[in-house]
Every structure is written in structure tokens, then in C-alpha cells.
Design a protein around this motif. Structure first.
Motif, PDB file in Angstrom:
ATOM      1  N   GLN A  65      -5.348  -1.282   4.649  1.00  0.00           N
ATOM      2  CA  GLN A  65      -6.144  -0.403   3.941  1.00  0.00           C
ATOM      3  C   GLN A  65      -7.222  -1.287   3.065  1.00  0.00           C
ATOM      4  O   GLN A  65      -8.258  -0.693   2.930  1.00  0.00           O
ATOM      5  N   LYS A 118      -7.389   6.076   5.753  1.00  0.00           N
ATOM      6  CA  LYS A 118      -7.447   5.097   5.252  1.00  0.00           C
ATOM      7  C   LYS A 118      -6.678   3.882   5.611  1.00  0.00           C
ATOM      8  O   LYS A 118      -6.680   2.727   5.034  1.00  0.00           O
ATOM      9  N   ILE A 119      -5.956   4.009   6.466  1.00  0.00           N
ATOM     10  CA  ILE A 119      -4.908   2.811   7.036  1.00  0.00           C
ATOM     11  C   ILE A 119      -5.187   2.471   8.602  1.00  0.00           C
ATOM     12  O   ILE A 119      -4.764   3.266   9.296  1.00  0.00           O
ATOM     13  N   ASP A 123      -0.231  -3.554   3.423  1.00  0.00           N
ATOM     14  CA  ASP A 123      -0.875  -2.213   3.457  1.00  0.00           C
ATOM     15  C   ASP A 123      -1.250  -1.520   4.659  1.00  0.00           C
ATOM     16  O   ASP A 123      -2.085  -0.430   4.638  1.00  0.00           O
ATOM     17  N   GLY A 149       0.787  -0.962  -0.053  1.00  0.00           N
ATOM     18  CA  GLY A 149       0.015   0.054  -0.027  1.00  0.00           C
ATOM     19  C   GLY A 149       0.911   1.232  -0.048  1.00  0.00           C
ATOM     20  O   GLY A 149       1.847   1.375  -0.945  1.00  0.00           O
TER      21      GLY A 149
END
Ligand SMILES: NC(=O)c1ccc[n+]([C@@H]2O[C@H](COP(=O)([O-])OP(=O)(O)OC[C@H]3O[C@@H](n4cnc5c(N)ncnc54)[C@H](O)[C@@H]3O)[C@@H](O)[C@H]2O)c1
Length: 250
Positions: A247, A209-210, A244, A186
Motif C-alpha cells: 500500500q 489501494k493494495i 501492508d 496496513g
């Protein structure tokens, strides 16, 4: 005894960023390295630092989008070490550009490095591995090869291609004892991502988002490459591993 004692690892795009972190990780675990990059100053710096620590290093300047340069680099690696056990097919480029504005030259450039280049390297090294009776090919894809992101049509299409190239090579080369996998990072903080995004953008991106609440570091990705190259992954092929921070769990 380290995991990669006696192994030869061929790493493209290894002058900086994630490729360099992967080179450091394999060096720590005993491998001999072939470092390949199109940018000589970074390449020489990485060569100097790793060779200074006692790792055998062959550093080669080559543009992966040129099949003849790839052929020469692979031949030089085989001449020096007699084999290539692990390929880390990492070199890539990215920039943001709205889909309706992408000119032919830019579309071709991204495809030429990220997809065609990855194919030339995987094919050339794959031939060496088939002759020697086996090996591991690891291709650098991206979460952008699994889901879309606005502003990156050429990049996303190239990385989606890498995912299917990986699966197809895994099917064809399994009987030659060659495992082929892809890694899909990611958001990783590297010179590439720093050149694209502002600190404000990154702060908001992480917050929204994370799930793990931070961007990735190159070493977060390097450890996954080392795992996939190791005997612990002996029954994993044709796979894409996402790195990621959660995510894609949304
Ligand atoms: N940084 C991220 O957030 C992220 C996320 C997912 C995937 N990736 C992928 O990881 C890989 C490495 O990215 P990075 O962030 O470390 O980038 P980077 O720009 O920091 O490093 C890329 C390296 O590749 C080399 N390179 C570029 N074009 C080349 C070519 N034609 N021939 C040979 N070498 C070439 C560069 O000289 C450089 O050493 C890329 O494939 C990228 O798409 C990065």
C-alpha cells in the motif's frame, strides 16, 4: 529445537486479533507466554486454547493505560518466570472521527491506550530487561503512524508517537543489549477493522489501494514479529517494518 524454546514473551492485547495470532505463533515456536488484556472473556479463551496445547501461559487482566496495573502485571510475570525476553507491545484501540469533532475525552482515551500505554509497558519491561542484561521490545505502530488518513487524527498521532518512541528507546537502550523495533501493518482483517468498515468499503479499499489484492491476515503480521524477535534480526534496532501488501509503495 524451536526458535523460542526457553524464551518468555509478554504480549499485550493478546485476547483476540493480531495479538492473539502473535501469541499462537510464539507458542508454536516454543515460547512461554504472558498474555495481557483488559477484556477478561477473550483473554481466558485464548489462555485455555494455548495452555491446552501444552504452552506455559500466565494470563493477566490489566489496562495498559494505567501505570499501576502495568507495574503489577510486569511484577507477576517476573515472579512466575524470573525474566521477560521479548515484549510484544500490541494493545491498541481505533475508531473513525472527523478531526473537527473529536472531543477531549476521546482524544485522551486514544492517546492513553495507544501511546501512553505503550510507553508504560515498554518502560516497565525495559527496566526488567536492563537488569537481566538484554531483551527485545517490539511496538505495534501502523502505516497510519507513517502517513495520514482522514478520520483518524488521534489514532494517527498516537501511532506516529509510537514510531519515534521506538527509535528513541533503541538509541538509549542499545548499550543495554535491548533491541527496540516497531511494526507498521496496513489493512489487517481483525475484530477492530471489522467493527469500523463495511464489506463494500473493504472491497473498494483493496481494489484501489493494495497491490497484492487482498487485506492482511493477523498471521501475516505475527510472522514478522517472530522474525524481529529472533536471532536473524540481531543487528536490527530502531527500525519500522511495514507489512501492508504494498500500500505505501504508491
Ligand atoms: N487491524 C488493523 O488493520 C491494524 C493495522 C495497523 C495496526 N493495528 C494495530 O494492531 C494492534 C492490534 O489491533 P487489532 O486489529 O488486533 O485489534 P483488536 O481490537 O482486534 O484487538 C485489540 C486487543 O487489545 C486489547 N486492548 C484494548 N485496549 C486495551 C487496554 N487499554 N489494555 C489492555 N488491552 C487492551 C483488546 O481487549 C483486544 O484484545 C493495535 O495496536 C492496532 O492499532 C491494527
Amino acid at each position: 529445537m524451536s526458535r523460542f524454546d526457553g524464551s518468555v514473551v509478554f504480549i499485550t492485547g493478546s485476547g483476540r486479533g493480531i495479538g492473539r495470532a502473535i501469541a499462537e505463533r510464539f507458542a508454536q515456536e516454543g515460547a512461554a507466554l504472558v498474555l495481557v488484556s483488559d477484556y477478561e472473556p477473550d483473554l481466558r479463551q485464548t489462555e485455555k486454547e494455548l495452555a491446552g496445547g501444552g504452552t506455559p501461559v500466565l494470563a493477566l487482566t490489566a489496562d495498559v493505560s494505567d501505570p499501576e496495573q502495568v507495574e503489577r502485571a510486569v511484577a507477576a510475570a517476573v515472579e512466575r518466570y524470573g525474566k521477560i525476553d521479548i515484549l510484544v507491545n500490541n494493545a491498541g484501540i481505533a475508531w473513525e472521527e472527523p478531526v473537527l469533532d473529536i472531543i477531549a475525552e476521546n482524544w485522551r482515551k486514544v492517546m492513553d491506550v495507544n501511546l501512553n500505554g505503550m510507553f508504560w509497558v515498554a518502560q516497565q519491561v525495559g527496566r526488567v530487561m536492563a537488569r537481566q542484561g538484554g531483551g527485545v521490545i517490539l511496538n505495534m505502530a501502523s502505516t497510519n503512524g507513517l502517513v495520514g488518513e482522514a478520520g483518524y487524527a488521534h489514532y494517527n498521532a498516537s501511532k506516529g508517537g509510537v514510531v519515534l518512541l521506538t527509535k528513541t528507546m533503541a538509541i538509549e537502550l542499545g548499550s543495554s543489549h535491548i533491541r527496540v523495533n516497531a511494526v507498521c501493518p496496513g489493512y489487517i482483517q481483525t475484530p477492530m477493522s471489522e467493527a469500523i468498515d463495511s464489506p463494500e468499503f473493504i472491497e473498494r479499499y483493496v481494489r484501489e489501494k493494495i497491490p497484492l489484492g487482498r487485506v492482511g491476515k493477523p498471521k501475516d503480521v505475527a510472522g514478522v514479529f517472530a522474525f524481529l524477535a529472533s536471532e536473524d534480526a540481531a543487528f536490527i534496532t530502531g527500525e519500522t517494518i511495514v507489512v501492508d501488501g504494498g500500500q505505501l509503495a504508491f
